[in-house]
Design a protein around this motif. Structure first.
Motif, mmCIF file in Angstrom:
data_model
loop_
_atom_site.group_PDB
_atom_site.id
_atom_site.type_symbol
_atom_site.label_atom_id
_atom_site.label_comp_id
_atom_site.label_asym_id
_atom_site.label_seq_id
_atom_site.Cartn_x
_atom_site.Cartn_y
_atom_site.Cartn_z
ATOM 1 N N LEU A 234 0.972 -1.170 0.075
ATOM 2 C CA LEU A 234 0.069 -0.042 0.039
ATOM 3 C C LEU A 234 0.840 1.309 0.003
ATOM 4 N N LYS A 235 1.933 1.245 0.854
ATOM 5 C CA LYS A 235 2.784 2.547 0.990
ATOM 6 C C LYS A 235 3.179 2.909 -0.267
ATOM 7 N N ALA A 236 3.708 2.046 -1.094
ATOM 8 C CA ALA A 236 4.384 2.207 -2.505
ATOM 9 C C ALA A 236 3.290 2.718 -3.351
ATOM 10 N N SER A 237 1.887 2.079 -3.354
ATOM 11 C CA SER A 237 1.131 2.399 -4.169
ATOM 12 C C SER A 237 0.726 3.827 -3.989
ATOM 13 N N VAL A 238 0.524 4.258 -3.031
ATOM 14 C CA VAL A 238 -0.014 5.673 -2.654
ATOM 15 C C VAL A 238 1.173 6.730 -2.804
ATOM 16 N N ALA A 239 2.332 6.382 -2.666
ATOM 17 C CA ALA A 239 3.536 7.274 -2.902
ATOM 18 C C ALA A 239 3.402 7.526 -4.536
ATOM 19 N N ALA A 240 3.058 6.247 -5.306
ATOM 20 C CA ALA A 240 3.228 6.549 -6.806
ATOM 21 C C ALA A 240 2.207 7.380 -7.280
ATOM 22 N N GLN A 241 0.840 7.624 -6.471
ATOM 23 C CA GLN A 241 -0.197 8.217 -7.154
ATOM 24 C C GLN A 241 -0.203 9.726 -6.519
ATOM 25 N N ALA A 242 0.063 9.891 -5.249
ATOM 26 C CA ALA A 242 -0.029 10.928 -4.477
ATOM 27 C C ALA A 242 0.204 12.265 -5.330
ATOM 28 N N PRO A 243 1.214 12.199 -6.186
ATOM 29 C CA PRO A 243 1.702 13.545 -6.840
ATOM 30 C C PRO A 243 0.661 13.604 -7.917
ATOM 31 N N ARG A 244 -0.324 12.901 -8.209
ATOM 32 C CA ARG A 244 -1.397 13.126 -9.319
ATOM 33 C C ARG A 244 -2.730 13.618 -8.943
ATOM 34 N N TYR A 245 -2.850 13.850 -7.419
ATOM 35 C CA TYR A 245 -3.991 14.099 -6.821
ATOM 36 C C TYR A 245 -4.597 15.408 -7.366
ATOM 37 N N GLY A 246 -3.614 16.199 -7.834
ATOM 38 C CA GLY A 246 -4.316 17.608 -8.344
ATOM 39 C C GLY A 246 -4.911 17.309 -9.625
#
Length: 318
Positions: A234-246
């Motif tokens: 999970l941690k790696a998964s959210v780290a990869a997508q967090a920069p795209r939340y905008g």
């Protein structure tokens, strides 16, 4: 002689586990239909009026299944809305072909495919905890399917630390399955109720929650292992997508509590709501992690207000 006793004990534990799986699956049978998608079979429960204008899709977090979203919130919503509850791949009565299909990216694709087969063009997604990552990924990768997003105590960002040594061990080849098929189920029966109580803190867990939520299904080896894979990746998964939340364009409501001792509101809900362009943040004092169980009427009101706003905007555009 020692080897003999060890082997005998392991065989006995395997027999106990298999008997326990048999009993658990008969106590908590599937309630909906099975939908085949690439790499998984998803168990889906479809409630409420089919002619409701905008369906609601509900996705549960880790260590649980769709019943956690159904009672009481899903049942309340189904009085007036079409509600689609889905066991995530590998959880409840859903299965997945590969344990490594544990990321939000892969599971979002599976959920999107299942909804397409159900004829659901657009929906409001209500997601809890682990599925915060999944809801965000759906809004990023399958934006046309997501009319709105309601995030309940969501996981959205990387955090310091891990997800528990036991989960890491269970996700380890050979050793993990050995433990899962011997001690996990009998030990889990002893720990399920105390564990559930801790997730509700500072609220008191409702009477009968473990049974009503079909939590014992988690103790089956194949689900316990799948859950561990979901958590350790999970941690790696959210780290990869967090920069795209905008990039998320769907109107979004985030509801979280303080103190949530399972998923930190400061690490997840607040930064997510600050990044998503059209997000509303509600932080409730003295509220723990189980938002949908503790304040279902408030969550229902926010969901219905979001649907009304979406429908009004659509009518104006038409």
């Amino acid at each position: 002689m020692i080897v003999f006793f060890v082997v005998t004990a392991l065989v006995a534990l395997v027999v106990v586990t298999l008997a326990g799986v048999w009993a658990v699956e008969r106590a908590f049978p599937p309630q909906g239909e099975m939908i085949e998608v690439a790499g998984a079979t998803l168990h889906v429960v479809d409630l409420g009026p089919r002619d409701a204008p905008l369906p609601i899709v509900m996705l549960h977090g880790a260590s649980s299944n769709l019943e956690v979203m159904r009672r009481p919130l899903g049942d309340l919503l189904a009085e007036k809305h079409r509600v689609i509850l889905i066991d995530r791949p590998g959880h409840g009565w859903s299965t997945r072909a590969r344990l490594k299909d544990s990321t939000a990216e892969v599971q979002a694709r599976m959920v999107d495919e299942a909804l397409a087969k159900l004829g659901i063009d657009r929906a409001v997604f209500v997601v809890h905890s682990w599925s915060g990552a999944l809801g965000a990924r759906l809004a990023l990768d399958h934006a046309d399917r997501v009319a709105g997003l309601v995030m309940l105590a969501p996981v959205t960002h990387p955090w310091r630390g891990g997800v528990g040594r036991y989960n890491e061990i269970i996700a380890t080849p050979v050793i993990g399955p050995l433990l899962a098929y011997t001690i996990t189920l009998p030990l889990g029966y002893l720990l399920a109720t105390p564990g559930a109580r801790n997730v509700f803190l500072p609220q008191v867990m409702p009477d009968g929650f473990v049974q009503d939520s079909a939590t014992p299904l988690l103790l089956r080896p194949r689900e316990f292992i799948a859950n561990a894979y979901d958590l350790v990746t999970l941690k790696a998964s959210v780290a990869a997508q967090a920069p795209r939340y905008g990039e998320i364009s769907a109107p979004t409501v985030v509801i979280a509590g303080e103190p949530d001792k399972t998923v930190s509101t400061n690490i997840h809900a607040r930064p997510f709501a600050a990044t998503v362009p059209n997000a509303k943040l509600i932080v409730l004092p003295d509220l723990g992690h189980m938002v949908q169980n503790t304040v279902p009427d408030l969550v229902k009101s926010e969901i219905e207000a979001l649907i009304a706003a979406i429908m009004t905007e659509k009518a104006a555009a038409d």
